[in-house]
Design an enzyme around this catalytic site. Structure first.
Site, short mmCIF file in Angstrom:
data_model
loop_
_atom_site.label_atom_id
_atom_site.label_comp_id
_atom_site.label_asym_id
_atom_site.label_seq_id
_atom_site.Cartn_x
_atom_site.Cartn_y
_atom_site.Cartn_z
N ARG A 128 0.66 -1.41 -0.15
CA ARG A 128 -0.01 -0.13 -0.09
C ARG A 128 0.52 1.25 -0.39
NH1 ARG A 128 -3.18 -3.12 3.17
NH2 ARG A 128 -4.81 -3.91 2.01
N LYS A 150 1.11 12.53 -10.69
CA LYS A 150 0.61 10.59 -12.10
C LYS A 150 1.30 9.93 -12.01
CE LYS A 150 -3.08 13.39 -14.31
NZ LYS A 150 -3.94 14.28 -15.51
N GLU A 192 6.54 20.23 -24.29
CA GLU A 192 5.85 20.37 -22.93
C GLU A 192 6.06 21.76 -22.29
OE1 GLU A 192 3.13 18.52 -22.38
OE2 GLU A 192 3.40 16.55 -23.37
N LYS A 231 4.12 23.78 -13.34
CA LYS A 231 3.37 22.00 -12.78
C LYS A 231 2.95 22.24 -11.63
CE LYS A 231 2.44 18.09 -13.86
NZ LYS A 231 2.94 16.75 -14.51
N GLU A 241 -7.40 16.08 -8.99
CA GLU A 241 -7.80 16.07 -10.31
C GLU A 241 -9.44 16.98 -9.98
OE1 GLU A 241 -5.99 15.63 -14.59
OE2 GLU A 241 -7.25 13.83 -13.22
N ARG A 246 -6.48 21.54 -12.73
CA ARG A 246 -5.28 20.33 -13.55
C ARG A 246 -5.09 20.51 -15.13
NH1 ARG A 246 -1.96 15.54 -10.44
NH2 ARG A 246 -0.72 15.08 -11.98
N ASN A 250 -3.29 19.89 -19.38
CA ASN A 250 -3.94 19.54 -20.39
C ASN A 250 -4.15 20.36 -22.24
OD1 ASN A 250 -4.21 16.41 -21.04
ND2 ASN A 250 -5.37 17.03 -19.36
N HIS A 253 -3.44 19.03 -26.12
CA HIS A 253 -3.12 16.46 -25.76
C HIS A 253 -5.01 16.94 -25.47
CE1 HIS A 253 0.24 18.28 -23.13
NE2 HIS A 253 1.06 16.94 -23.26
N HIS A 257 -3.46 13.59 -28.47
CA HIS A 257 -3.57 12.15 -27.63
C HIS A 257 -4.22 11.56 -29.34
CE1 HIS A 257 -3.07 12.46 -23.53
NE2 HIS A 257 -2.07 12.52 -23.58
N HIS A 269 4.48 11.21 -29.24
CA HIS A 269 3.79 12.26 -28.15
C HIS A 269 3.83 13.90 -28.48
CE1 HIS A 269 1.55 13.20 -24.58
NE2 HIS A 269 2.31 13.89 -24.07
#
Ligand code: NAD
Ligand code: GLY
Length: 369
Positions: A128, A150, A192, A231, A241, A246, A250, A253, A257, A269
């Site tokens: 955990r 993330k 980015e 960031k 989020e 947040r 994106n 993106h 994507h 990417h």
């Protein structure tokens, strides 16, 4: 004489209450012993790396661990996205268990975003949650993937579909690792970086406008620090989020994507996000949110860093169907983050497929402007 990029040495704190941590910028990998020597990182350190990065930097980190009398083991994976899967997670946590690692021991990731996403996820679920230190070695990982907690892996159905929010205990960046990073990988990070300028910092964007490619590498330490702060600041306001803030990360993106799904591996990417930023700023202009000048400036900076800007070889119809896989789709509506001006974006902009189709095809028809 070998270049030294550690001309800037700072510690940036990401303030997240009990999940707060420092991002050490401009610290030599061989000096990581002073961090790893701390009791709180336990006696066993597992290094997770890949076959490109470990042969260059692995021994240095291993020696640093051993110099503190700690036990070190390593898992070295094939490089690239294909390693970001459940089988590898099982392998890592199985290795932790068979090595009798306990909760106060540490997983240390040494590599790009694939390694930090995968290792961070494994660290988050073993017992955990055990300690996790990230040493990002790609530009993209230094400005983006290693910051914000993330973690995750891909499923055959799509990217990053399984994961957790799990903040590292520390992020440790040696800028000199960028000296061995292939050019195409550097450009992924640049996409980015341009994004951060557009969403949050006119100052950063203006700096980028003045940079010659030949002089870029020496400017990166300062730029990386600015990006980590941007960031970090966004993540501090919306760690999990929950508020939607947040989402601004994106920008570029949503289209990006969709382009990546349709054109990978021809476009990676960063290249897809570059095209996404151009397309989404065109949408910003056409919806009246920003002026034509904003679109032109964004396109010019993307082009300046030799990232793609032309949709001439992109089949608009084929990317539109992939837009629906975007995580921002809500109540069957496509939602975009679009620029208002350089440094400010608006999230939650709903556009229908017909509008997007019309605008993008118009953009292709007029590609000279
Ligand atoms: P990557 O980890 O595959 O690294 C890119 C390539 O560069 C690999 O071949 C790697 O071996 C090589 N490399 C890395 N550092 C090197 C160095 N110093 N010298 C020589 N070679 C080096 O990919 P990436 O671009 O770093 O990261 C992409 C991944 O990050 C994706 O899986 C993406 O989903 C994830 N990501 C996560 C977040 C997040 O917030 N968690 C954000 C952005 C991207
Ligand atoms: N890369 C997007 C985020 O971290 O939220």
């Amino acid at each position: 004489m070998k270049k030294n990029l550690n001309i800037l040495k700072t510690k940036t704190k990401i303030e997240l209450g009990k999940n707060s941590y420092y991002v050490f910028l401009g610290y030599l990998l061989k000096k990581i012993s002073s961090l790893l020597g701390k009791e709180k990182y336990g006696n066993k350190i597992l290094i997770l790396s890949d076959k490109n990065v470990f042969p260059i930097y692995g021994e240095t980190v291993k020696n640093a661990v051993v110099s503190k009398g700690k036990e070190v083991t390593e898992i070295i994976l094939p490089p690239g996205e294909k390693s970001k899967n459940l089988k590898r997670v099982e392998e890592i946590i199985g290795f932790c268990a068979s090595g009798k690692m306990s909760r106060d021991d540490t997983v240390l990731t040494l590599g790009g975003g694939v390694i930090s996403d995968l290792g961070g996820f494994a660290a988050s679920i073993y017992m955990r949650g055990i300690n996790f230190i990230s040493c990002p070695t790609s530009l993209l990982a230094q400005v983006d993937a290693s910051i914000g907690g993330k973690t995750g892996i891909n499923l055959p159905f799509g990217k990053n579909l399984v994961g957790s929010f799990y903040q590292p205990s520390a992020v440790y960046v040696d800028f000199n690792t960028l000296l061995t990073l292939p050019e195409r990988e550097k450009k992924q990070g640049m996409a980015e970086i341009i994004k951060y300028g557009i969403i949050k910092s006119r100052k950063l964007f203006q700096l980028l406008e003045t940079i010659e490619l030949s002089g870029l590498i020496e400017k990166l330490p300062d730029i990386i620090e600015q990006c980590v702060k941007i960031k970090g600041n966004v993540v501090e306001k919306d760690e999990r989020e929950k508020t939607g803030f947040r989402e601004i990360l994106n920008f570029g993106h949503t289209l990006g994507h969709a382009i990546e799904i349709a054109y990978s591996p021809r476009l990676n990417h960063g290249e897809s996000v570059a095209l996404g930023m151009v397309g989404e700023s065109y949408l910003g202009w056409k919806t009246g949110l920003c002026g034509k000048d904003v679109f032109k400036k964004i396109k010019a900076v993307v082009e300046q860093f030799k990232l793609p800007v032309s949709y001439r070889n992109i089949e608009i119809d084929s990317i539109l169907k992939y837009l629906w896989y975007d995580k921002k789709v809500k109540k069957n509506k496509l939602r975009f983050v679009l620029p208002e001006k350089i440094g400010t974006v608006k999230k939650g902009m709903e556009l229908n497929q017909k509008e997007i189709n019309y605008a993008l095809k118009e953009m292709v028809r007029n590609e000279r402007y």
